[in-house]
Motif scaffolding. Structure first.
Motif, short mmCIF file in Angstrom:
data_model
loop_
_atom_site.label_atom_id
_atom_site.label_comp_id
_atom_site.label_asym_id
_atom_site.label_seq_id
_atom_site.Cartn_x
_atom_site.Cartn_y
_atom_site.Cartn_z
N GLU A 235 0.83 -1.20 0.00
CA GLU A 235 0.00 0.00 0.00
C GLU A 235 0.87 1.25 0.00
OE1 GLU A 235 -3.26 0.44 -0.37
OE2 GLU A 235 -3.34 -1.71 -0.76
N GLU A 236 1.99 1.19 0.69
CA GLU A 236 2.91 2.33 0.69
C GLU A 236 3.46 2.58 -0.71
OE1 GLU A 236 7.20 2.92 2.55
OE2 GLU A 236 5.65 2.92 4.10
N LEU A 237 3.74 1.50 -1.43
CA LEU A 237 4.20 1.64 -2.82
C LEU A 237 3.15 2.34 -3.67
CD1 LEU A 237 6.05 -1.51 -4.20
CD2 LEU A 237 6.84 0.84 -4.08
N LYS A 238 1.88 1.96 -3.46
CA LYS A 238 0.80 2.61 -4.20
C LYS A 238 0.76 4.10 -3.89
CE LYS A 238 -2.17 -1.52 -4.26
NZ LYS A 238 -3.48 -2.08 -3.84
N LYS A 239 1.02 4.45 -2.64
CA LYS A 239 1.01 5.85 -2.25
C LYS A 239 2.11 6.62 -2.98
CE LYS A 239 1.64 8.97 1.68
NZ LYS A 239 1.97 9.08 3.12
N ILE A 240 3.31 6.03 -3.05
CA ILE A 240 4.40 6.67 -3.78
C ILE A 240 3.99 6.92 -5.22
CG2 ILE A 240 6.75 6.33 -4.67
CD1 ILE A 240 7.37 4.75 -2.14
N ASN A 241 3.32 5.94 -5.80
CA ASN A 241 2.86 6.06 -7.18
C ASN A 241 1.91 7.24 -7.32
OD1 ASN A 241 3.59 4.54 -9.51
ND2 ASN A 241 1.47 3.87 -9.72
N ARG A 242 0.97 7.37 -6.37
CA ARG A 242 0.00 8.46 -6.42
C ARG A 242 0.68 9.82 -6.27
NH1 ARG A 242 -2.95 4.82 -3.08
NH2 ARG A 242 -2.41 6.05 -1.22
N VAL A 243 1.67 9.91 -5.39
CA VAL A 243 2.40 11.16 -5.20
C VAL A 243 3.11 11.57 -6.48
CG1 VAL A 243 4.34 12.23 -4.00
CG2 VAL A 243 2.67 10.89 -2.71
N ILE A 244 3.75 10.61 -7.13
CA ILE A 244 4.44 10.89 -8.39
C ILE A 244 3.45 11.42 -9.42
CG2 ILE A 244 5.61 9.80 -10.36
CD1 ILE A 244 6.94 7.90 -8.36
N GLN A 245 2.28 10.82 -9.47
CA GLN A 245 1.28 11.22 -10.47
C GLN A 245 0.68 12.59 -10.18
OE1 GLN A 245 -1.35 7.83 -10.56
NE2 GLN A 245 0.04 6.65 -11.88
N ARG A 246 0.71 13.01 -8.92
CA ARG A 246 0.25 14.36 -8.61
C ARG A 246 1.22 15.39 -9.18
NH1 ARG A 246 -1.53 12.45 -3.39
NH2 ARG A 246 0.35 13.31 -2.38
#
Length: 334
Positions: A235-246
């Motif tokens: 789930e933390e990896l998914k969060k990193i992905n979302r931050v990058i996409q922002r």
């Protein structure tokens, strides 16, 4: 060999994404040498028995079982092995083939086809219209060779003229940040890092901001070597992905999973989990030179429909080669 192609000037229209310059003769020779070295143990091991199967003039039905045993023993996996041999058998029957030399050629063609099927387009870094900065997220479990692979990639991109920024988003282990900083100094590239225990998403965001301000060409973000069975870490990896996409809705442009080739079929479970979490776009087979299980490349391509992007061919900084399906198969069958 060239990993990165400089983005066209703004005044010039970008070439189509599929219009990638082929390797030069010198680059091709280097890929051939590195691939041959990487699969030497696999070729000398169980895969090497294939040559003896084709020494006789005629190829009869009794040899199919042995061919199956060889492929499975090299960690191609049962499902992939069955698919390969079914294709070869079908063509042998259609052509009425009896000569061993022709069966070997059909096997070669199907092995290459299996590896090439997931490669619908070239990797982002090889396209003339590559985004700037090009963002690569690197994931994988502890001990797979992830940090070393990142250093090798950074070295290759820099060698090709790209400006590279690394992000130390593995804040779970203090040593991981220190290790990446050491590699960054050796390669001569900037490393963006926070204190141990910091938010990995914040590190990723600051890395992209630093790349943007310095007009860097390539961003490579390291992540914790998280166990694929730990759902909270995924789930933390998914969060990193979302931050990058922002920061950049089109990023990451590549998400590479580093697999330790010596783990063989165990790597498939890792790949399935990571793909489900962050949409892996390609595989780096690290430590391929240290195993006789090189057949895992076929399972990755067939079972997971993921392209192998790079192979680790040794311990030196230059020991990372772009994956070439024909070179890989020819080296195995040599």
């Amino acid at each position: 060999m060239r990993f990165w192609r400089r983005r066209p000037a703004e005044s010039q229209p970008a070439a189509p994404a599929t219009n990638v310059a082929p390797p030069t003769d010198e680059e091709r020779a280097e890929i051939h040498e590195q691939t041959g070295r990487a699969v030497e143990r696999t070729r000398r091991g169980i895969f090497g028995r294939i040559s003896s199967l084709f020494e006789r003039a005629d190829f009869d039905e009794s040899l199919w079982d042995e061919l199956e045993e060889i492929l499975i023993g090299a960690d191609a996996g049962l499902e992939t092995t069955t698919a390969i041999l079914d294709r070869v058998r079908k063509r042998v029957k259609q052509e009425g083939v009896k000569q061993s030399a022709r069966v070997r050629e059909l096997l070669r063609e199907e092995l290459i086809t299996i590896l090439e099927e997931p490669t619908a387009e070239p990797p982002a870094w090889a396209r003339p219209d590559a985004p700037s900065p090009l963002v690569i997220l690197v994931v994988g479990v502890n001990g797979a060779g992830k940090t070393t692979t990142i250093a090798k990639m950074a070295h290759a991109f820099k060698r090709d003229g790209a400006t590279v920024v690394l992000g130390a988003a593995d804040t779970f282990r203090a040593a991981a940040t220190d290790q990446l900083k050491v590699w960054g100094e050796r390669v001569g590239v900037r490393v963006v890092a926070h204190q141990p225990g910091a938010d990995p998403g914040a590190v990723a965001f600051d890395t992209l901001a630093a790349a943007e301000s310095s007009r860097a060409d390539v961003v490579i973000i390291d992540t914790a070597g998280r166990l694929h069975t730990k759902s909270n870490l995924m789930e933390e990896l998914k969060k990193i992905n979302r931050v990058i996409q922002r920061k950049d809705p089109t990023a990451p442009h590549e998400t590479l999973l580093v697999l330790d080739a010596t783990t063989g079929q165990n790597g498939l479970a890792q790949a399935r989990t990571f793909t489900g979490a962050v949409g892996v776009t390609g595989i780096v087979l690290a430590k391929l030179d240290g195993t006789a299980r090189g057949g895992i490349a076929f399972a990755i391509a067939h079972d997971l429909r993921l392209p192998v992007r790079f192979i680790g061919t040794g311990e030196r900084m230059d020991d990372l080669a772009p994956f070439d399906a024909a070179e890989f198969v020819d080296s195995l069958l040599a």
